[in-house]
Design a protein around this motif. Structure first.
Motif, short mmCIF file in Angstrom:
data_model
loop_
_atom_site.label_atom_id
_atom_site.label_comp_id
_atom_site.label_asym_id
_atom_site.label_seq_id
_atom_site.Cartn_x
_atom_site.Cartn_y
_atom_site.Cartn_z
N SER A 448 60.17 57.00 39.89
CA SER A 448 60.09 56.53 41.28
C SER A 448 59.69 57.66 42.22
O SER A 448 58.90 57.46 43.16
CB SER A 448 61.43 55.94 41.71
N GLU A 451 55.99 58.35 41.79
CA GLU A 451 55.20 57.32 42.47
C GLU A 451 55.20 57.53 43.97
O GLU A 451 54.17 57.34 44.63
CB GLU A 451 55.77 55.94 42.12
N ALA A 452 56.34 57.93 44.51
CA ALA A 452 56.41 58.19 45.95
C ALA A 452 55.52 59.37 46.34
O ALA A 452 54.87 59.36 47.39
CB ALA A 452 57.86 58.45 46.36
N GLN A 454 52.82 60.25 44.82
CA GLN A 454 51.42 59.91 44.61
C GLN A 454 50.87 58.97 45.68
O GLN A 454 49.67 58.72 45.71
CB GLN A 454 51.26 59.27 43.22
N GLN A 455 51.75 58.46 46.55
CA GLN A 455 51.26 57.59 47.62
C GLN A 455 50.36 58.38 48.56
O GLN A 455 50.58 59.56 48.82
CB GLN A 455 52.44 57.02 48.40
N LYS A 456 49.37 57.73 49.10
CA LYS A 456 48.45 58.38 50.02
C LYS A 456 49.07 58.50 51.41
O LYS A 456 49.92 57.71 51.80
CB LYS A 456 47.14 57.59 50.10
N LYS A 459 54.30 60.84 53.43
CA LYS A 459 55.29 60.30 52.49
C LYS A 459 56.66 60.31 53.16
O LYS A 459 57.50 61.16 52.89
CB LYS A 459 55.27 61.12 51.21
N VAL A 462 59.96 59.86 50.94
CA VAL A 462 60.10 60.64 49.72
C VAL A 462 61.41 61.43 49.67
O VAL A 462 61.96 61.67 48.61
CB VAL A 462 58.88 61.60 49.56
N GLN A 465 64.02 59.25 48.18
CA GLN A 465 63.75 59.08 46.76
C GLN A 465 64.12 60.34 45.98
O GLN A 465 64.63 60.29 44.86
CB GLN A 465 62.27 58.76 46.55
N SER A 543 47.34 64.89 48.20
CA SER A 543 47.74 64.31 46.91
C SER A 543 47.76 65.34 45.79
O SER A 543 48.63 65.30 44.91
CB SER A 543 46.80 63.16 46.54
N GLU A 547 51.07 66.32 43.67
CA GLU A 547 51.11 66.17 42.22
C GLU A 547 51.55 67.48 41.56
O GLU A 547 52.34 67.46 40.61
CB GLU A 547 49.73 65.77 41.70
#
Length: 663
Positions: A448, A451-452, A454-456, A459, A462, A465, A543, A547
């Motif tokens: 999770s 994925e948070a 990797q959101q454009k 964030k 986040v 999360q 991004s 990452e």
């Protein structure tokens, strides 16, 4: 004069090598005496490897042109009689550089191309891809050639703004941090992303690792530097300019990347470098001293450290003084005080940790070996009582005793099925724990959060999360602790039953505590929070950066969970090795008892001879235990802080023959 950091570190290296050699010889001696089982062997091997391969990392961090590379030259490489790290005016070290030594590799300079930033793998993963690096040999016999090769870490190349943006060196939302474009609209970026120098310098061979990091852009663009490398350094030396003090960019590096969690900055030293710029004919020594004291106090206040942690130094004058053997200039440079802080403070803490680990390991070994000796001594006593009861008895009584021993042996062998069942349950529970701590489960815990990240765009959720992810990770360690407690209770019940039925002395050791690993996770969580602040929201929106941050976090957490699993595995082996040892000794005892009765039946003098053999075996066992205690006491004395190089142990001894013959 106090011994330098180099001298202190060399002495520490000598102690480690000699201690590791003594541990190795102790293991060989124990193996010769048939005192070694799988758990004891692994414990000694781990302890020897820990002592022999222990590393001390010192990270040097600064903005450009603070004299960082010159300081490294002055502390570590003055014996070459010249500069080794590039230290010319302007930007020199353009990429993070590690200096260390691996004896399995030739002396080389390895350079990772900057273009690898455009790809997903982390620095840890790139380390394993040897063909991606540019590798240059180092001629260790010529200082000038070493220096010439290492100058390549300062290489740069021109790229367009789009390339710079993709590589992480241009941020539209942070224009004040961007490099200046030239007339063609291009900017300079480092040619290399990371450099690793492997050279057999005496300090590097003794386990020193030097991390040389360039300014804010390079540190901020590589979260793995702060999350994995700098955060795990045993000492961080942060360099400021004595003439400028704490600038805005200096403060940004400190607050975003270096300030220790929860305000604990004990492993941080701050150097006010280039104090020689204040030396001039118009300023009296008292005036210069007052200026430096004021600058130290102001810097300490801004950075949240004690004034004792801020040290005024002239790296250039210190290097010159060492090369020219000018003691007066060396003292004036302030370098000896910095070396003393590194040697007695940071390195002293590392030595204390290592010595404590050695002491704990040797003490645990003593406990396990005492149990083995007690088993052997009890079996010898049982045999002695049995044989003395046969004095004056006829053949039928002796035959009856043989039958009784065989019956005991049969009953004992029948217990093997029950023991195997317990082993099966034990291993299944342990395997479940290993799965919880494994990479697959970790990926699920972090899914999770990844994925948070990797959101454009921004964030915003986040941080929540992130907190939930670490809550799950903490629960995983709690579950591992609960499972270990369950395994301990199960083994304890079985051991108590075996102790009652067969007179064993089995005792389940306490499982390892997970608190230390929970504390490691808390430190990792704290070190990452800086990237989730509003001040870094724009950077996190990138991004590629997000990452890299996620990958760095995964690698660091995975290392913690793997360490927890390794501790649980060693604990499990220690517990079951007791059972294996006592089962083995009991089976050997049955065999010896039956052989003794057979000998007594076949020869009238057999009883007297056998009693004499057992008496000699008991005496030999006592001598063997005394020798082991002497060896381990010597190791404990050394781990307590003795500065002498340990005496080499004898590799073998003849005591085993008599013990094995009768046991």
């Amino acid at each position: 004069m106090e011994s330098s950091f180099n001298d202190q570190f060399e002495q520490h290296g000598q102690w480690r090598r000699a201690f590791a050699q003594q541990l190795k010889q102790l293991a060989q001696w124990m193996d010769a005496q048939e005192l070694m089982d799988a758990a004891v062997q692994e414990r000694l091997q781990r302890l020897e490897a820990q002592v022999r391969s222990d590393k001390i990392m010192v990270a040097f961090v600064a903005e450009f042109s603070r004299g960082k590379s010159e300081l490294i030259n002055a502390i570590f490489f003055a014996n070459y009689g010249r500069r080794i790290m590039p230290a010319s005016p302007g930007r020199t070290t353009m990429c993070p550089t590690e200096l260390g030594y691996d004896s399995t590799e030739p002396p080389t300079l390895r350079l990772l191309p900057i273009e690898t930033r455009l790809q997903a793998p982390s620095l840890s993963e790139w380390r394993l891809r040897r063909d991606t690096w540019v590798t240059l040999p180092l001629d260790i016999h010529h200082a000038a050639e070493i220096a010439e090769a290492i100058e390549k870490v300062a290489q740069v190349r021109k790229v367009s703004l789009d390339e710079a943006r993709a590589l992480g060196f241009w941020h539209d939302e942070l224009p004040e941090d961007n490099p200046f474009p030239d007339a063609h609209g291009q900017v300079e970026v480092p040619m290399w992303r990371h450099a690793i120098i492997n050279m057999p310098h005496p300090l590097l061979k003794d386990g020193l690792v030097i991390l040389d990091t360039p300014g804010l852009n390079a540190v901020g663009a590589e979260p793995e530097l702060t999350v994995n490398l700098i955060s795990q350094a045993h000492a961080v030396v942060f360099i400021l300019g004595a003439d400028t003090g704490v600038t805005r960019s200096d403060l940004a590096i400190w607050r975003e990347h270096l300030a220790a969690p929860q305000g604990s900055n004990d492993a941080r030293l701050v150097v006010l470098n280039k104090i020689d710029t204040l030396w001039d004919a118009l300023s009296t020594p008292e005036l210069v001293r007052t200026q430096l004291q004021r600058q130290c106090a102001t810097s300490a206040q801004l950075l949240g450290v004690t004034t004792a942690q801020v040290l005024p130094v002239s790296a250039q004058k210190g290097l010159l003084a060492k090369i020219t053997s000018d003691d007066a200039l060396l003292q004036a440079s302030g370098l000896p005080r910095l070396e003393a802080a590194l040697a007695h403070g940071i390195m002293g803490q590392r030595q204390a940790i290592l010595r404590a680990a050695v002491a704990a390991g040797v003490s645990s070994l003593n406990v396990e070996m005492t149990r083995v000796f007690n088993i052997r001594r009890r079996d010898l006593d049982d045999q002695m009582l049995e044989l003395r009861s046969l004095r004056g008895k006829n053949a039928s009584v002796i035959e009856s005793m043989r039958s009784r021993i065989e019956q005991e042996q049969t009953e004992f062998n029948c217990s093997a099925a029950k023991i195997q069942a317990v082993r099966t349950v034990h291993l299944r529970l342990l395997q479940d724990v290993f799965l919880q701590l494994g990479a697959k489960a970790l990926k699920e815990h972090m899914r999770s959060l990844v994925e948070a990240l990797q959101q454009k765009g921004l964030k915003l959720g986040v941080r929540k999360q992130y907190a939930e992810t670490f809550e799950h990770l903490g629960a995983t360690l709690d579950a591992a602790q609960a499972a270990a407690t369950e395994i301990q209770a199960m083994l304890g019940g079985t051991f108590n039953q075996l102790n009652a039925e067969f007179g064993f002395s089995l005792q389940v050791p306490a499982p390892p505590r997970m608190e230390q690993f929970s504390a490691d996770l808390a430190r990792i969580q704290e070190s990452h929070l800086q990237y989730l602040s509003l001040g870094n929201a724009l950077k996190l929106a990138n991004s590629d950066f997000a990452e890299r941050l996620g990958r760095a976090l995964f690698m660091r957490v995975r290392a913690v969970l793997e360490s927890a699993a390794n501790d649980l595995e060693l604990w499990s082996k220690t517990a079951t090795a007791q059972l294996d040892a006592q089962l083995r000794e009991r089976r050997r005892s049955f065999t010896r008892r039956i052989e003794a009765v057979d000998r007594i039946q076949s020869a009238a003098s057999g009883l007297v001879e056998r009693i004499a053999e057992i008496e000699e075996s008991e005496a030999a066992l006592s001598r063997l235990q005394q020798r082991l205690q002497a060896h381990t006491q010597q190791l404990l004395a050394l781990s307590a802080g003795a500065s002498t190089v340990p005496r080499v142990l004898p590799a073998s001894a003849p005591d085993v023959a008599a013990v094995v013959a009768a046991a």
